[in-house]
Design a protein around this motif. Sequence first.
Motif: not given
Length: 317
Positions: A219, A224, A226, A276-277, A314-317
């Motif tokens: 990262t 990422t 995705d 995370k959401r 870390d790579s997720l929005p």
Amino acid sequence: MAARGPQRAVAAPAGVFRMSLRRVRPLLLALSWAACALSGAAAAADAPPAAPAWMELAPGLSAWQGPATTVLLAESEQGALLVDSELEKTAPALLQALAGRKPLRYVVNTHWHGDHVGGNRALAAAGATVIAHENARRRMAEDTFLKHHNRVIPALPAEFLPTLTLAGGGRLHLGGLEARLIHVPAAHTDGDLLVHFPAANVLHMGDCYFNGLYPIIDTGTGGTVDGLIAALDRGLSLADGRTRILAGHGPIGGRDDLKAARDMLIQVRDRVAALKRAGRSREEVLAAAPTADLDPRWGQGWVKPAQIVSSVYDSLP
């Protein structure tokens, strides 16, 4: 940063069709290179290690499973192309393994990490042209923070750097041999190339594919989760039940192995994303152990469960 010149068509040696590449002026850099050893295997201090044997995958294509990664040699009547160049300290063993093979014309770096580019200098000195994506060359040419190891990798000396770079994808024709170089954005890094030999039905995925292991998602240099899933999907689109697929780490496999790695990564991504959401912090997600049922199969290598969870988070929005 690496100097960037105008894009142009590069005239290839005899027997080789033109390939649309970006020619980059090598930088004169004085810093010494500390190899990014992503494998625990080490060569003996007083002598090069014994060269592993080549494993034929298809007519003209052979794999060499070195101490750090797996390289691929493609040979035609016009010469040879090598995918990745191992560690600097294992370059003597790689050169020994190449002795008696077709003359080496090209080396393709799948990305910038030291266990895939460490032999560049020795192979370039032997006459090969080194090729990479322009983002990979830029990472090699400057001090770069390697987040997975929490340290700065010093810039490579100029003689290690690729002299030809791609802004996107490209094709090489060496006699009757065609290699398709496919850029997959924001995957393992931001400069990954897949190397596909369609006629031979052989695909080298670089570190976009760890066979049977949790992968590294770098990262810190544009990787990422995705993008890595998209790279695995691209590999699956190129493969059938007979395709030989080389991983940057892990054994040579087939389409079913690649699909298993893709499916696992989707599971990890979806579980971490849900937490995370829900507002969980990085530490809370790690404490929740979202990969516990996957760890016995995938987490027994040197990429541990906490590392894959952290990099996905870390790579997720």
